[in-house]
Design a protein around this motif. Structure first.
Motif, PDB file in Angstrom:
ATOM      1  N   PHE A  34      -2.045  -0.239   6.374  1.00 25.55           N
ATOM      2  CA  PHE A  34      -2.843   0.679   7.206  1.00 25.55           C
ATOM      3  C   PHE A  34      -4.085  -0.063   7.547  1.00 25.55           C
ATOM      4  CE2 PHE A  34      -0.392   4.412   6.284  1.00 25.55           C
ATOM      5  CZ  PHE A  34       0.456   4.085   5.348  1.00 25.55           C
ATOM      6  N   GLY A  58      12.702   8.842   4.806  1.00 32.84           N
ATOM      7  CA  GLY A  58      12.258   7.990   5.776  1.00 32.84           C
ATOM      8  C   GLY A  58      11.666   6.929   5.616  1.00 32.84           C
ATOM      9  N   GLN A  78       3.737  -0.557   3.303  1.00 30.49           N
ATOM     10  CA  GLN A  78       2.973  -0.354   4.420  1.00 30.49           C
ATOM     11  C   GLN A  78       1.755  -1.052   4.538  1.00 30.49           C
ATOM     12  OE1 GLN A  78       4.596   4.205   4.393  1.00 30.49           O
ATOM     13  NE2 GLN A  78       3.381   3.686   6.313  1.00 30.49           N
ATOM     14  N   ASN A 130      -1.312   3.731  10.812  1.00 30.29           N
ATOM     15  CA  ASN A 130       0.105   2.930  10.434  1.00 30.29           C
ATOM     16  C   ASN A 130      -0.188   1.623  11.263  1.00 30.29           C
ATOM     17  OD1 ASN A 130       0.587   5.338   9.424  1.00 30.29           O
ATOM     18  ND2 ASN A 130       2.623   4.558   9.087  1.00 30.29           N
ATOM     19  N   TYR A 176      -3.306  13.010  -0.585  1.00 33.30           N
ATOM     20  CA  TYR A 176      -3.996  11.829  -1.324  1.00 33.30           C
ATOM     21  C   TYR A 176      -5.680  12.262  -1.381  1.00 33.30           C
ATOM     22  CZ  TYR A 176       0.041   9.058  -0.699  1.00 33.30           C
ATOM     23  OH  TYR A 176       1.198   8.568  -0.750  1.00 33.30           O
ATOM     24  N   PHE A 183      -2.106   2.319  -3.277  1.00 31.19           N
ATOM     25  CA  PHE A 183      -2.719   1.585  -2.478  1.00 31.19           C
ATOM     26  C   PHE A 183      -3.388   0.219  -3.203  1.00 31.19           C
ATOM     27  CE2 PHE A 183      -2.980   3.771   1.643  1.00 31.19           C
ATOM     28  CZ  PHE A 183      -2.383   4.824   1.378  1.00 31.19           C
ATOM     29  N   GLY A 184      -3.548  -0.617  -2.383  1.00 30.24           N
ATOM     30  CA  GLY A 184      -4.532  -1.855  -3.072  1.00 30.24           C
ATOM     31  C   GLY A 184      -6.029  -1.304  -2.781  1.00 30.24           C
ATOM     32  N   GLN A 185      -6.967  -2.239  -3.205  1.00 33.12           N
ATOM     33  CA  GLN A 185      -8.308  -1.756  -2.981  1.00 33.12           C
ATOM     34  C   GLN A 185      -8.863  -2.032  -1.623  1.00 33.12           C
ATOM     35  OE1 GLN A 185      -9.645   0.124  -5.169  1.00 33.12           O
ATOM     36  NE2 GLN A 185     -10.115  -0.914  -7.080  1.00 33.12           N
ATOM     37  N   PHE A 214      -5.712  -1.691   4.676  1.00 29.21           N
ATOM     38  CA  PHE A 214      -4.866  -1.217   3.140  1.00 29.21           C
ATOM     39  C   PHE A 214      -3.466  -1.751   3.155  1.00 29.21           C
ATOM     40  CE2 PHE A 214      -8.031   0.690   0.535  1.00 29.21           C
ATOM     41  CZ  PHE A 214      -8.816   1.473   1.702  1.00 29.21           C
ATOM     42  N   TYR A 263       5.379  -0.849   8.972  1.00 30.79           N
ATOM     43  CA  TYR A 263       6.398  -0.803   7.717  1.00 30.79           C
ATOM     44  C   TYR A 263       7.175  -2.013   7.358  1.00 30.79           C
ATOM     45  CZ  TYR A 263      10.514   0.609   5.294  1.00 30.79           C
ATOM     46  OH  TYR A 263      11.442   0.697   4.322  1.00 30.79           O
ATOM     47  N   GLN A 300      12.789   5.265  -2.686  1.00 28.98           N
ATOM     48  CA  GLN A 300      13.410   5.309  -1.653  1.00 28.98           C
ATOM     49  C   GLN A 300      12.641   5.989  -0.570  1.00 28.98           C
ATOM     50  OE1 GLN A 300      16.185   3.639  -0.933  1.00 28.98           O
ATOM     51  NE2 GLN A 300      16.170   2.870  -2.832  1.00 28.98           N
ATOM     52  N   GLY A 301      12.298   5.333   0.649  1.00 26.46           N
ATOM     53  CA  GLY A 301      11.437   6.015   1.623  1.00 26.46           C
ATOM     54  C   GLY A 301       9.899   6.065   1.394  1.00 26.46           C
ATOM     55  N   ALA A 302       9.306   6.749   1.829  1.00 24.41           N
ATOM     56  CA  ALA A 302       7.678   6.950   1.487  1.00 24.41           C
ATOM     57  C   ALA A 302       7.801   8.025   0.418  1.00 24.41           C
ATOM     58  CB  ALA A 302       6.976   7.507   2.869  1.00 24.41           C
ATOM     59  N   GLN A 303       7.531   7.695  -0.670  1.00 24.31           N
ATOM     60  CA  GLN A 303       7.307   8.447  -1.730  1.00 24.31           C
ATOM     61  C   GLN A 303       5.977   8.420  -2.214  1.00 24.31           C
ATOM     62  OE1 GLN A 303       9.849  10.556  -3.075  1.00 24.31           O
ATOM     63  NE2 GLN A 303      11.058   9.863  -1.727  1.00 24.31           N
ATOM     64  N   LYS A 304       5.530   8.311  -3.192  1.00 25.33           N
ATOM     65  CA  LYS A 304       4.027   8.253  -3.973  1.00 25.33           C
ATOM     66  C   LYS A 304       3.572   6.956  -3.553  1.00 25.33           C
ATOM     67  CE  LYS A 304       4.993   8.423  -8.646  1.00 25.33           C
ATOM     68  NZ  LYS A 304       4.264   9.192  -9.736  1.00 25.33           N
ATOM     69  N   LEU A 305       2.847   6.604  -2.391  1.00 27.37           N
ATOM     70  CA  LEU A 305       2.536   5.294  -2.094  1.00 27.37           C
ATOM     71  C   LEU A 305       1.240   4.823  -3.219  1.00 27.37           C
ATOM     72  CD1 LEU A 305       2.252   5.230   1.774  1.00 27.37           C
ATOM     73  CD2 LEU A 305       3.763   3.994   0.410  1.00 27.37           C
ATOM     74  N   LEU A 341      -6.696   6.787   8.875  1.00 28.34           N
ATOM     75  CA  LEU A 341      -5.705   5.735   8.271  1.00 28.34           C
ATOM     76  C   LEU A 341      -4.658   5.703   9.322  1.00 28.34           C
ATOM     77  CD1 LEU A 341      -5.245   6.563   4.629  1.00 28.34           C
ATOM     78  CD2 LEU A 341      -6.009   4.353   5.580  1.00 28.34           C
ATOM     79  N   TYR A 389       2.221  14.937   1.333  1.00 28.38           N
ATOM     80  CA  TYR A 389       1.921  14.282   0.420  1.00 28.38           C
ATOM     81  C   TYR A 389       0.258  14.379   0.659  1.00 28.38           C
ATOM     82  CZ  TYR A 389       5.909  11.423   1.582  1.00 28.38           C
ATOM     83  OH  TYR A 389       7.349  11.257   1.510  1.00 28.38           O
TER      84      TYR A 389
END
Lengths: 110, 112
Positions: free
Chosen positions: A35, B98, A33, A45, B35, A100-102, A86, A48, A93-98, A43, B33
């Motif tokens: 952002f 999702g 994703q 979106n 963060y 992030f880049g810096q 970002f 995706y 699968q799907g949106a789990q724990k994203l 943040l 979630y």
């Protein structure tokens, strides 16, 4: 864990210019994703895009999953495009724990 | 369209105090979630819940705890606050499996 690198870290442009932001990731991903974090911290979106190309107005994004990178294109920049962009990925699968880049801090001057 | 709602938006606490942050996910989203984003940093995953059960855990300090309630809202409880806990705390929600996580506007916590 997976590593995400964004470049450039900072970008300063004049209004009307085009820009390309890059995101490299170290392993295969099922979720990617983009952002935009505005100056107020929100943040938002953008896309995706775990693979392929998408466009939304002046913004478009392309992910080449086999080469593990994604590009965000901003055309005809406006001052409201300023902020931090970002890229975030996840291997599940799907949106789990994203992860992030810096981020790339974009400043558009009038 | 309804978005993720977080409250409060801003919070100032003293060291060693406790804080509770609340998150109301997008309707019909069953996964939340949390963060943490420190100054000048990228957001770091803390913890997630699916159907009121903890589904994954990241770099969440033992002083923090969280839960998801029957109406799917979630609360992040932070005790013995330290100066280093000052950060922007985001909640995000999604449907299990999702495609995207959608983020709230964040709670800016300042510990003095």
């Amino acid at each position: 864990g997976i590593q995400v690198e964004q470049s450039p870290p900072d970008l300063i442009l004049q209004e009307g210019a085009n820009s390309t932001l890059r995101c490299n990731f170290s392993d295969s991903v099922n979720n990617l994703q983009w952002f935009h974090q505005n100056p107020w911290g929100q943040l938002i979106n953008l896309f995706y895009i775990p693979s392929g190309t998408k466009q939304n107005g002046r913004l478009s994004a392309t992910t080449v999953a086999t080469e593990r990178y994604s590009l965000l294109y901003i055309s005809s920049s406006q001052t409201t495009d300023s902020g931090v962009y970002f890229c975030a990925v996840d291997r599940g699968q799907g949106a789990q724990k994203l992860v992030f880049g810096q981020g790339t801090r974009l400043t558009i001057n009038p | 369209a309804a978005g993720v709602i977080q409250s409060p938006r801003h919070l100032i606490k003293e060291k060693r105090e406790t804080a509770t942050l609340k998150c109301y996910p997008i309707p019909r989203h069953d996964t939340v979630y949390w963060y943490q984003q420190g100054p000048g940093q990228d957001p770091q995953f803390l913890i997630s819940f699916y159907e009121k059960m903890q589904s994954d855990k990241g770099s969440i300090p033992d002083r923090f705890s969280a839960q998801q309630f029957s109406d799917y809202h979630s609360e992040l409880n932070m005790s013995s606050l330290e100066l280093g806990d000052s950060a922007l705390y985001f909640c995000a929600s999604s449907l299990a499996g999702g495609l995207s996580a959608f983020f709230g506007q964040g709670t800016r916590l300042t510990v003095v």
